[in-house]
Design a protein around this motif. Structure first.
Motif, PDB file in Angstrom:
ATOM      1  N   LEU B  90      22.091  32.731  -3.882  1.00 18.48           N
ATOM      2  CA  LEU B  90      23.008  31.619  -4.142  1.00 18.48           C
ATOM      3  C   LEU B  90      24.434  31.998  -3.778  1.00 18.48           C
ATOM      4  O   LEU B  90      24.903  33.091  -4.093  1.00 18.48           O
ATOM      5  CB  LEU B  90      22.981  31.261  -5.627  1.00 18.48           C
ATOM      6  CG  LEU B  90      21.689  30.682  -6.188  1.00 18.48           C
ATOM      7  CD1 LEU B  90      21.815  30.531  -7.700  1.00 18.48           C
ATOM      8  CD2 LEU B  90      21.386  29.336  -5.536  1.00 18.48           C
ATOM      9  N   GLY B  91      25.129  31.079  -3.128  1.00 18.53           N
ATOM     10  CA  GLY B  91      26.573  31.146  -2.995  1.00 18.53           C
ATOM     11  C   GLY B  91      27.122  29.951  -3.744  1.00 18.53           C
ATOM     12  O   GLY B  91      26.762  28.810  -3.441  1.00 18.53           O
ATOM     13  N   LEU B  92      27.943  30.196  -4.747  1.00 13.07           N
ATOM     14  CA  LEU B  92      28.374  29.120  -5.645  1.00 13.07           C
ATOM     15  C   LEU B  92      29.880  28.921  -5.582  1.00 13.07           C
ATOM     16  O   LEU B  92      30.649  29.888  -5.571  1.00 13.07           O
ATOM     17  CB  LEU B  92      27.954  29.455  -7.077  1.00 13.07           C
ATOM     18  CG  LEU B  92      26.446  29.618  -7.281  1.00 13.07           C
ATOM     19  CD1 LEU B  92      26.159  30.225  -8.651  1.00 13.07           C
ATOM     20  CD2 LEU B  92      25.729  28.284  -7.123  1.00 13.07           C
ATOM     21  N   PRO B  95      34.703  25.450  -9.648  1.00 13.10           N
ATOM     22  CA  PRO B  95      34.251  26.002 -10.924  1.00 13.10           C
ATOM     23  C   PRO B  95      32.732  25.954 -11.044  1.00 13.10           C
ATOM     24  O   PRO B  95      32.102  25.010 -10.581  1.00 13.10           O
ATOM     25  CB  PRO B  95      34.895  25.058 -11.946  1.00 13.10           C
ATOM     26  CG  PRO B  95      35.022  23.758 -11.226  1.00 13.10           C
ATOM     27  CD  PRO B  95      35.259  24.098  -9.781  1.00 13.10           C
ATOM     28  N   ILE B  96      32.168  26.981 -11.670  1.00 11.16           N
ATOM     29  CA  ILE B  96      30.722  27.051 -11.842  1.00 11.16           C
ATOM     30  C   ILE B  96      30.385  26.652 -13.273  1.00 11.16           C
ATOM     31  O   ILE B  96      30.726  27.361 -14.220  1.00 11.16           O
ATOM     32  CB  ILE B  96      30.219  28.475 -11.550  1.00 11.16           C
ATOM     33  CG1 ILE B  96      30.533  28.850 -10.084  1.00 11.16           C
ATOM     34  CG2 ILE B  96      28.722  28.593 -11.810  1.00 11.16           C
ATOM     35  CD1 ILE B  96      30.564  30.330  -9.819  1.00 11.16           C
ATOM     36  N   HIS B  97      29.766  25.501 -13.426  1.00 12.01           N
ATOM     37  CA  HIS B  97      29.439  25.017 -14.759  1.00 12.01           C
ATOM     38  C   HIS B  97      28.020  25.425 -15.128  1.00 12.01           C
ATOM     39  O   HIS B  97      27.137  25.458 -14.288  1.00 12.01           O
ATOM     40  CB  HIS B  97      29.559  23.492 -14.808  1.00 12.01           C
ATOM     41  CG  HIS B  97      30.953  23.019 -14.531  1.00 12.01           C
ATOM     42  ND1 HIS B  97      31.985  23.208 -15.418  1.00 12.01           N
ATOM     43  CD2 HIS B  97      31.483  22.399 -13.454  1.00 12.01           C
ATOM     44  CE1 HIS B  97      33.098  22.711 -14.898  1.00 12.01           C
ATOM     45  NE2 HIS B  97      32.826  22.213 -13.706  1.00 12.01           N
ATOM     46  N   LYS B  98      27.840  25.674 -16.394  1.00  6.85           N
ATOM     47  CA  LYS B  98      26.531  26.081 -16.882  1.00  6.85           C
ATOM     48  C   LYS B  98      25.464  25.050 -16.502  1.00  6.85           C
ATOM     49  O   LYS B  98      24.362  25.402 -16.077  1.00  6.85           O
ATOM     50  CB  LYS B  98      26.584  26.249 -18.408  1.00  6.85           C
ATOM     51  CG  LYS B  98      25.329  26.862 -18.964  1.00  6.85           C
ATOM     52  CD  LYS B  98      25.385  27.059 -20.461  1.00  6.85           C
ATOM     53  CE  LYS B  98      23.957  27.257 -20.958  1.00  6.85           C
ATOM     54  NZ  LYS B  98      23.877  27.267 -22.419  1.00  6.85           N
ATOM     55  N   ILE B 101      24.059  25.353 -13.018  1.00  4.87           N
ATOM     56  CA  ILE B 101      23.080  26.435 -12.871  1.00  4.87           C
ATOM     57  C   ILE B 101      21.726  25.985 -13.423  1.00  4.87           C
ATOM     58  O   ILE B 101      20.685  26.239 -12.824  1.00  4.87           O
ATOM     59  CB  ILE B 101      23.552  27.704 -13.620  1.00  4.87           C
ATOM     60  CG1 ILE B 101      24.968  28.101 -13.168  1.00  4.87           C
ATOM     61  CG2 ILE B 101      22.581  28.851 -13.420  1.00  4.87           C
ATOM     62  CD1 ILE B 101      25.075  28.458 -11.716  1.00  4.87           C
ATOM     63  N   VAL B 102      21.777  25.280 -14.554  1.00  8.73           N
ATOM     64  CA  VAL B 102      20.527  24.782 -15.143  1.00  8.73           C
ATOM     65  C   VAL B 102      19.843  23.808 -14.179  1.00  8.73           C
ATOM     66  O   VAL B 102      18.626  23.868 -13.974  1.00  8.73           O
ATOM     67  CB  VAL B 102      20.795  24.112 -16.513  1.00  8.73           C
ATOM     68  CG1 VAL B 102      19.554  23.400 -17.024  1.00  8.73           C
ATOM     69  CG2 VAL B 102      21.275  25.155 -17.520  1.00  8.73           C
ATOM     70  N   ALA B 105      18.277  25.756 -11.380  1.00  5.31           N
ATOM     71  CA  ALA B 105      17.092  26.478 -11.860  1.00  5.31           C
ATOM     72  C   ALA B 105      15.919  25.517 -12.058  1.00  5.31           C
ATOM     73  O   ALA B 105      14.773  25.844 -11.745  1.00  5.31           O
ATOM     74  CB  ALA B 105      17.415  27.221 -13.148  1.00  5.31           C
ATOM     75  N   LYS B 106      16.216  24.307 -12.567  1.00  4.20           N
ATOM     76  CA  LYS B 106      15.139  23.322 -12.759  1.00  4.20           C
ATOM     77  C   LYS B 106      14.551  22.882 -11.419  1.00  4.20           C
ATOM     78  O   LYS B 106      13.359  22.602 -11.312  1.00  4.20           O
ATOM     79  CB  LYS B 106      15.668  22.120 -13.539  1.00  4.20           C
ATOM     80  CG  LYS B 106      15.843  22.421 -15.021  1.00  4.20           C
ATOM     81  CD  LYS B 106      16.221  21.179 -15.816  1.00  4.20           C
ATOM     82  CE  LYS B 106      16.248  21.513 -17.314  1.00  4.20           C
ATOM     83  NZ  LYS B 106      16.772  20.382 -18.117  1.00  4.20           N
ATOM     84  N   PHE B 108      14.353  24.806  -8.741  1.00  3.85           N
ATOM     85  CA  PHE B 108      13.485  25.905  -8.290  1.00  3.85           C
ATOM     86  C   PHE B 108      12.173  25.891  -9.071  1.00  3.85           C
ATOM     87  O   PHE B 108      11.100  26.096  -8.511  1.00  3.85           O
ATOM     88  CB  PHE B 108      14.183  27.265  -8.469  1.00  3.85           C
ATOM     89  CG  PHE B 108      15.436  27.408  -7.643  1.00  3.85           C
ATOM     90  CD1 PHE B 108      15.413  27.111  -6.288  1.00  3.85           C
ATOM     91  CD2 PHE B 108      16.635  27.818  -8.212  1.00  3.85           C
ATOM     92  CE1 PHE B 108      16.569  27.229  -5.508  1.00  3.85           C
ATOM     93  CE2 PHE B 108      17.787  27.937  -7.442  1.00  3.85           C
ATOM     94  CZ  PHE B 108      17.754  27.642  -6.095  1.00  3.85           C
ATOM     95  N   THR B 124      23.221  36.309  -6.650  1.00  5.45           N
ATOM     96  CA  THR B 124      24.212  35.244  -6.841  1.00  5.45           C
ATOM     97  C   THR B 124      25.583  35.730  -6.406  1.00  5.45           C
ATOM     98  O   THR B 124      25.929  36.894  -6.589  1.00  5.45           O
ATOM     99  CB  THR B 124      24.293  34.789  -8.311  1.00  5.45           C
ATOM    100  OG1 THR B 124      24.807  35.858  -9.104  1.00  5.45           O
ATOM    101  CG2 THR B 124      22.955  34.367  -8.839  1.00  5.45           C
TER     102      THR B 124
END
Lengths: 335, 335
Positions: B90-92, B95-98, B101-102, B105-106, B108, B124
């Protein structure tokens, strides 16, 4: 606060949703991904180089391409697995010049030759950042894990630490006037280790083949974090009595007012191996390193205790801070 | 001129420097990378999703994560190889919000479940663009190559083409008001195929297991380019007499003044299989598709001749233009 998620926190969130892979796959959390079949392992690793965060002044596309492969090779070195082949995904920023592509390709070619692996496929894309992703695989017996350290083991590293932090300091301080002629031999070495890092593949393979190591990992996130990781995964205490610093590191740090322990323990991007081995294996390991003209530096020992890393000098001791260079927090940006 | 290097030109430059991998690795240029060992193959694929070019309005991070896995799965489907596992880099963007990411992940997790594979590792990073790179592998016998088409073969596809171009048209036209209630069933289907593409894994595996196909490839670069690729790799002429269009595609294209052939042949992002098979295998292939509730559409045939793709109607014929949607030229951006 949401935007300062650290890499480890991101991985934790992803794993909470995804769950850990089940056998024949190893759980996520060691240097590499693994699949066992019979008494063999297929070992895989993916690592991404990003221009906006990983490309210091002075690093060109040849360096970047080669380094991306090195990032994976170093993990294979620490696991004692010979890499077989790699695939490369590119994200390229416009304008895309032919010469840039040639430079990238030459970097991949140099790395492939140097580490005896094949580049067998990939993908190219347009993006707003330079992205080089390397997915590498190899076959082997049992990779050396992070979790095998035993009380009584000697803790070793395969080279001095801090050189890449200082190399970065040199490149960032005055990138335009950094020509080799103006640098001391030590400064040149530091700079070169940033641009052309040398992973310890031959040494890692030889030490593993001789079955000398109990635990091992790549040190690219910094020495302190690597030691903490070994301690926690192996459920042991690690005592560091002799940091892998050199006289030159000491004088440079002093000259520029950099904390020596900061540079040695909390830098990062050192592609060395941090490992533990039983004392009775030390002499054989030392000879193997000598034969390969490589360093093998004992820096401390593993003892019974709750997972922690203690720094011990002749007159005091303290817990080594569990932090290093990470993509998302950049504690080491000041060095 | 330098900045309009197309993807194929970039790959050509890289291969000129790197050279082709040698056995046991397959040459670069098919849908997947391959390594043979004994009579088996280790098959690998890496594919990168980039936010700035691949994320249309209406596509969220769940969709993006799932689609990145689909991009690889579709290549495995076309080769008739079951994917075993994948690693994700991942390249993010900050701002990276929680919650982001969830969502990733869902996505994937959904893909892993849907296609029966494991996510076994990753990396990451911070970057100036959203980057999701998927490296997938699987094991099998002999993958079906692009180069096996024989004169006399029927050319088949596993679904109608143009739906994703129209779906993109729908999303780009008026992204804010595109709620499902305002769309026709056909328009909803087009939109869904952009956000939740369906690769033909079950069908690809079944057709391969029954040894019915001579040549096969994934169609994500567009139908015209896929047909040209099959023709050139197999050194045959391909005649297309019945484009895989539907009545709905036709009316939508007419309504919005889009060229129907443009939409069907030069769109892209269709995760279908384009394949060829001997006429004597057609009936068995059709039954397999029927059993899986899938489409199998004959669109033309393979004939002797220099490598080219001819479009043939009842009263004329012409050479199909060799172009499609590509990351670097975006011919299809108008549809």
């Amino acid at each position: 606060m949401d935007d300062i998620l650290e890499e480890t926190e991101i991985v934790r969130i992803i794993l909470r949703v995804l769950g850990q892979p089940k056998p024949p796959f190893a759980p996520i959390g060691d240097d590499v991904a693994m699949m066992s079949y019979g008494n063999k392992s297929l070992v895989m690793k993916t690592d991404m180089f990003v221009g906006s965060t990983d490309l210091p002044p002075g690093m060109n596309l040849f360096h970047a391409a080669r380094k991306t492969v090195v990032m994976c090779v170093s993990d294979f070195a620490a696991k004692g697995i010979r890499p077989t082949a790699a695939m490369i995904s590119l994200g390229l920023k416009r304008p895309i010049h032919k010469n840039d592509i040639v430079q990238l390709a030459k970097g991949f070619r140099a790395a492939a030759k140097e580490f005896g692996l094949s580049i067998i496929g990939g993908d190219t894309n347009e993006s707003n950042d330079l992205v080089i992703d390397c997915a590498m695989f190899g076959f082997g017996r049992r990779p050396i894990l992070r979790s095998g350290a035993k009380p009584g083991d000697i803790v070793i590293v395969t080279g001095p630490f801090g050189y890449t932090s200082l190399g970065l300091h040199i490149l960032l301080e005055n990138p335009k006037t950094v020509t080799n002629s103006k640098l001391t031999a030590f400064e040149r070495e530091c700079k070169n280790l940033v641009l052309l890092p040398r992973p310890q593949l031959a040494l890692g393979l030889a030490l593993t083949k001789a079955k000398l190591l109990n635990a091992s990992m790549d040190s690219s996130d910094g020495l302190a974090l690597s030691l903490w990781e070994l301690a926690e995964r192996s459920n042991v205490e690690i005592n560091i009595v002799r940091p892998p610093e050199t006289e030159e590191t000491r004088s440079y740090a002093e000259k520029y007012g950099l904390g020596l322990e900061e540079v040695v323990f909390h830098g990062g991007e050192e592609y060395e191996i941090v490992a533990t081995l039983p004392p009775e294996n030390w002499e054989r390991a030392r000879k193997i390193a000598q034969r390969l003209d490589s360093n093998l530096i004992p820096i401390g020992k593993v003892v019974k205790g709750s997972p922690t890393v203690r720094r011990i000098t002749h007159d005091r001791s303290w817990t080594l801070e569990k932090r290093g260079w990470t993509h998302f927090s950049r504690h080491s940006a000041d060095c």
